[in-house]
Design an enzyme around this catalytic site. Structure first.
Site, PDB file in Angstrom:
ATOM      1  N   LYS A 194      -7.830  -7.006  -8.438  1.00  0.00           N
ATOM      2  CA  LYS A 194      -6.810  -6.398  -9.298  1.00  0.00           C
ATOM      3  C   LYS A 194      -5.469  -6.964  -8.853  1.00  0.00           C
ATOM      4  O   LYS A 194      -4.883  -6.498  -7.887  1.00  0.00           O
ATOM      5  CB  LYS A 194      -6.846  -4.872  -9.137  1.00  0.00           C
ATOM      6  CG  LYS A 194      -6.354  -4.082 -10.352  1.00  0.00           C
ATOM      7  CD  LYS A 194      -4.923  -4.334 -10.723  1.00  0.00           C
ATOM      8  CE  LYS A 194      -3.953  -3.589  -9.824  1.00  0.00           C
ATOM      9  NZ  LYS A 194      -2.542  -3.970 -10.091  1.00  0.00           N
ATOM     10  N   GLU A 270      -3.046  -4.071   4.759  1.00  0.00           N
ATOM     11  CA  GLU A 270      -1.992  -4.946   5.278  1.00  0.00           C
ATOM     12  C   GLU A 270      -0.725  -4.507   4.568  1.00  0.00           C
ATOM     13  O   GLU A 270      -0.570  -4.729   3.376  1.00  0.00           O
ATOM     14  CB  GLU A 270      -2.345  -6.411   5.010  1.00  0.00           C
ATOM     15  CG  GLU A 270      -1.674  -7.366   5.952  1.00  0.00           C
ATOM     16  CD  GLU A 270      -0.394  -7.927   5.379  1.00  0.00           C
ATOM     17  OE1 GLU A 270       0.672  -7.310   5.638  1.00  0.00           O
ATOM     18  OE2 GLU A 270      -0.448  -8.940   4.690  1.00  0.00           O
ATOM     19  N   CYS A 304       6.330  -9.836   3.367  1.00  0.00           N
ATOM     20  CA  CYS A 304       6.222  -8.723   4.317  1.00  0.00           C
ATOM     21  C   CYS A 304       6.547  -9.205   5.737  1.00  0.00           C
ATOM     22  O   CYS A 304       6.947  -8.408   6.584  1.00  0.00           O
ATOM     23  CB  CYS A 304       4.853  -8.073   4.244  1.00  0.00           C
ATOM     24  SG  CYS A 304       3.498  -9.242   4.323  1.00  0.00           S
ATOM     25  N   GLU A 405      12.124  -1.602   4.579  1.00  0.00           N
ATOM     26  CA  GLU A 405      11.741  -2.920   4.085  1.00  0.00           C
ATOM     27  C   GLU A 405      12.477  -3.170   2.771  1.00  0.00           C
ATOM     28  O   GLU A 405      12.236  -2.493   1.774  1.00  0.00           O
ATOM     29  CB  GLU A 405      10.220  -2.976   3.863  1.00  0.00           C
ATOM     30  CG  GLU A 405       9.760  -4.375   3.493  1.00  0.00           C
ATOM     31  CD  GLU A 405       8.248  -4.494   3.351  1.00  0.00           C
ATOM     32  OE1 GLU A 405       7.631  -3.587   2.779  1.00  0.00           O
ATOM     33  OE2 GLU A 405       7.710  -5.513   3.810  1.00  0.00           O
TER      34      GLU A 405
HETATM   35  P1  ADP Z   1       4.367  -4.531  -4.234  1.00  0.00           P
HETATM   36  O1  ADP Z   1       5.620  -3.769  -4.608  1.00  0.00           O
HETATM   37  O2  ADP Z   1       4.481  -5.444  -3.094  1.00  0.00           O
HETATM   38  O3  ADP Z   1       3.582  -5.050  -5.402  1.00  0.00           O
HETATM   39  P2  ADP Z   1       2.724  -2.274  -4.243  1.00  0.00           P
HETATM   40  O4  ADP Z   1       2.190  -1.573  -3.075  1.00  0.00           O
HETATM   41  O5  ADP Z   1       3.533  -1.503  -5.223  1.00  0.00           O
HETATM   42  O6  ADP Z   1       3.484  -3.447  -3.611  1.00  0.00           O
HETATM   43  O7  ADP Z   1       1.571  -2.966  -5.083  1.00  0.00           O
HETATM   44  C1  ADP Z   1       0.584  -3.773  -4.525  1.00  0.00           C
HETATM   45  C2  ADP Z   1      -0.634  -3.681  -5.407  1.00  0.00           C
HETATM   46  O8  ADP Z   1      -1.126  -2.350  -5.385  1.00  0.00           O
HETATM   47  C3  ADP Z   1      -0.406  -4.020  -6.870  1.00  0.00           C
HETATM   48  O9  ADP Z   1      -1.537  -4.713  -7.357  1.00  0.00           O
HETATM   49  C4  ADP Z   1      -0.294  -2.654  -7.506  1.00  0.00           C
HETATM   50  O10 ADP Z   1      -0.640  -2.639  -8.877  1.00  0.00           O
HETATM   51  C5  ADP Z   1      -1.304  -1.890  -6.696  1.00  0.00           C
HETATM   52  N1  ADP Z   1      -1.121  -0.435  -6.682  1.00  0.00           N
HETATM   53  C6  ADP Z   1       0.032   0.266  -6.742  1.00  0.00           C
HETATM   54  N2  ADP Z   1      -0.205   1.595  -6.694  1.00  0.00           N
HETATM   55  C7  ADP Z   1      -1.557   1.749  -6.585  1.00  0.00           C
HETATM   56  C8  ADP Z   1      -2.437   2.864  -6.505  1.00  0.00           C
HETATM   57  N3  ADP Z   1      -1.983   4.113  -6.522  1.00  0.00           N
HETATM   58  N4  ADP Z   1      -3.761   2.619  -6.416  1.00  0.00           N
HETATM   59  C9  ADP Z   1      -4.236   1.363  -6.384  1.00  0.00           C
HETATM   60  N5  ADP Z   1      -3.463   0.275  -6.485  1.00  0.00           N
HETATM   61  C10 ADP Z   1      -2.141   0.448  -6.578  1.00  0.00           C
END
Ligand code: ADP
Length: 502
Positions: A194, A270, A304, A405
């Site tokens: 995903k 991570e 990161c 961050e």
């Molecule tokens: P970034 O801002 O670095 O993208 P995020 O943690 O917001 O970091 O997102 C990283 C990934 O996690 C993306 O693919 C995002 O769609 C997914 N994501 C965000 N929230 C959730 C959640 N509640 N459950 C599963 N995946 C999530």
């Protein structure tokens, strides 16, 4: 769809480079070996112009179920294959990635807004290596056996876990995807990737690579969509998903852990970082500035591992800051697809606003020496999410600029007087992903590296890693390790068998 000149040219270029899909960019899912059109399209935006360059479908329960079920079916045979039979598939997968190298280079810039020159610094090779390395590793890696004092033999068997959800962020999308895909598939699991909603293009092409490499249907799937209440969350709760490998924000990691708890999934997290970059007086100052600029502003600081807190020993503080400001001002910001460009655009408008929030705060509580504003760029780049490289001084170590961050091209510089003080400052955050130590005193490098509460220390460089070492974060920067002889355990179940000698 708006088609500015820049984008039109890019499409033509993609076609010429052998882009394997119909244009314009209408991203599809990849489920059970088929490219599935999908529903609920959302826009794909080029961060450098802010314009819509394509669309991607949002996967919901239907697509997630289909993909997980396809992966689960494929696992029944893929998981039973010996690693040596899986290896040729994965090698072909890696070869396909190399074949599409120039296309990946362009797509990655369109997705992320990162300068194409950064994609040409071994990025695509690393993607392919991530897959090849684990394909080989799974073949050559043995197991332990313990002849016991009573004559019994206790030995260890390893077997795959099942369907893996690979949830990746937008900053290094294709590289981080392959780093999870490699061990997942090599050790016999199957995967649903995903990708982050901002960056669906690289994952789309990765699916194409897997397809052309002839991976059995369902072994590798891609479902696009968002996190909460969307494909991401649904994957983390799906009962057939046994393993989650996640890279992203610490706050998201916490939510995923909670959501995964009911079905007791194995998770690797991570998460975020706030790396200190310690510059000691004995360092080669020019080299230190060069490493610092890279660590601070590579990928617009959206890493990161970015060295965003610069701790500088007092005797070299002034000359260092002077050189740093000059180097930051000299960075060429602009069109990511121009090979001369050194800094591109931030991922999205809302992210730029978030980073600007830190800039505005810094202007109130500290001194912004350079940057802190959007650069003057010609149309259509004037609509992009650019921010000048920003250097902040006179800021308290406890301030949020030094604690949170920011994930943008913004660094804070703090002076220190002793090694102990530098270590204490470096360890003074909730994060513990990595640190940088710049010194020519070997003893000091050894001492300081040992004292830092992080998962990775770079001495006199940044962002270099042999795939055989474990990678991950201490403290709030993660749980578990990926990569390397230590990290691969995550992708395997183990079973010990104890045989009696009678
Ligand atoms: P970034 O801002 O670095 O993208 P995020 O943690 O917001 O970091 O997102 C990283 C990934 O996690 C993306 O693919 C995002 O769609 C997914 N994501 C965000 N929230 C959730 C959640 N509640 N459950 C599963 N995946 C999530």
């Amino acid at each position: 769809m708006v088609e500015p000149k820049l984008y039109k040219e890019t499409l033509e270029r993609l076609k010429a480079l052998g882009f394997p899909f119909e244009l314009p960019l209408e991203v599809t899912h990849y489920i059970g070996g088929e490219f599935v059109q999908g529903e609920n399209p959302f826009p794909v935006i080029y961060p450098a112009t802010g314009e819509v360059i394509g669309s991607a479908p949002e996967g919901r329960a239907k697509e997630v179920d289909l993909a997980v079920e396809a992966a689960h079916r494929a696992f029944q045979s893929w998981g039973k294959m010996p690693p040596s039979e899986r290896r040729p598939y994965l090698r072909r997968f890696a070869e396909k990635i190399r074949e599409y190298r120039p296309v990946f280079e362009v797509l990655e810039s369109l997705d992320v807004g990162r300068p194409i020159r950064e994609n040409r610094l071994g990025y695509v090779d690393r993607m392919a290596n991530n897959i090849e390395f684990f394909a080989d590793f799974a073949v050559t890696h043995g197991s332990e056996a313990y002849p016991m004092e009573n004559g019994y033999i206790n030995y260890v068997l390893r077997f795959p876990v099942g369907v893996a959800a690979l949830i990746t962020p937008w900053n290094m999308p294709s590289m981080l995807a392959t780093w999870k895909i490699g061990p997942t598939l090599a050790f016999g699991n199957t995967a649903v990737l995903k990708p982050a909603e901002f960056t669906p293009l690289g994952a789309w092409l990765l699916a194409r690579c897997a397809h052309e490499a002839g991976l059995p249907p369902g072994v590798f799937n891609v479902v696009h969509g968002f996190g909460p209440d969307s494909a991401g969350e649904l994957l983390t709760k799906h009962p057939l998903v046994r393993l989650i490998s996640f890279t992203g924000e610490t706050t998201t990691g916490r939510i995923i852990l909670k959501n995964a708890a009911d079905t007791l999934k194995r998770t690797s997290m991570e998460l975020g970082g706030k790396a200190a970059n310690l510059i000691f007086a004995s360092a080669d100052l020019d080299r230190a500035v060069e490493v610092t600029v890279r660590a601070a502003f590579f990928n617009q600081g959206e890493v990161c591992l970015a060295g965003s807190r610069l701790l500088v020993e007092r005797p070299v503080y002034e000359p260092f800051v002077e050189k740093l400001v000059a180097a930051a001002r000299a960075l060429r910001i602009g069109d990511p697809l121009d090979p001369e460009t050194q800094m591109g655009a931030l991922i999205a408008e809302e992210h730029l606003e978030k980073v600007m929030g830190y800039v505005e705060h810094a202007k109130r509580v500290a001194t912004v020496l350079t940057g802190g504003k959007r650069p003057d760029l010609p149309h259509p780049l004037d609509k992009g999410y650019f921010l000048e490289p920003t250097v902040v001084v006179d800021v308290a170590p406890s301030d949020k600029v030094c604690q949170e961050e920011i994930f943008g091209p913004m660094v804070a510089v703090l002076p220190f007087d002793t090694e102990e003080e530098a270590i204490a400052l470096a360890n003074n955050t909730p994060y513990g992903l990595n640190a940088i130590v710049q010194t020519r005193d070997v003893g000091q490098a050894v001492r300081v590296s040992a004292a830092l509460e992080v998962g990775t220390v770079w001495v006199n460089d940044w962002f270099v890693r042999d795939l055989r070492v474990p990678f991950g974060g201490a403290k709030q920067s993660g749980i578990g390790r990926e990569g390397g002889h230590y990290g691969y355990e995550f992708y395997y179940e183990t079973k010990n068998v104890c045989i009696a000698n009678r």
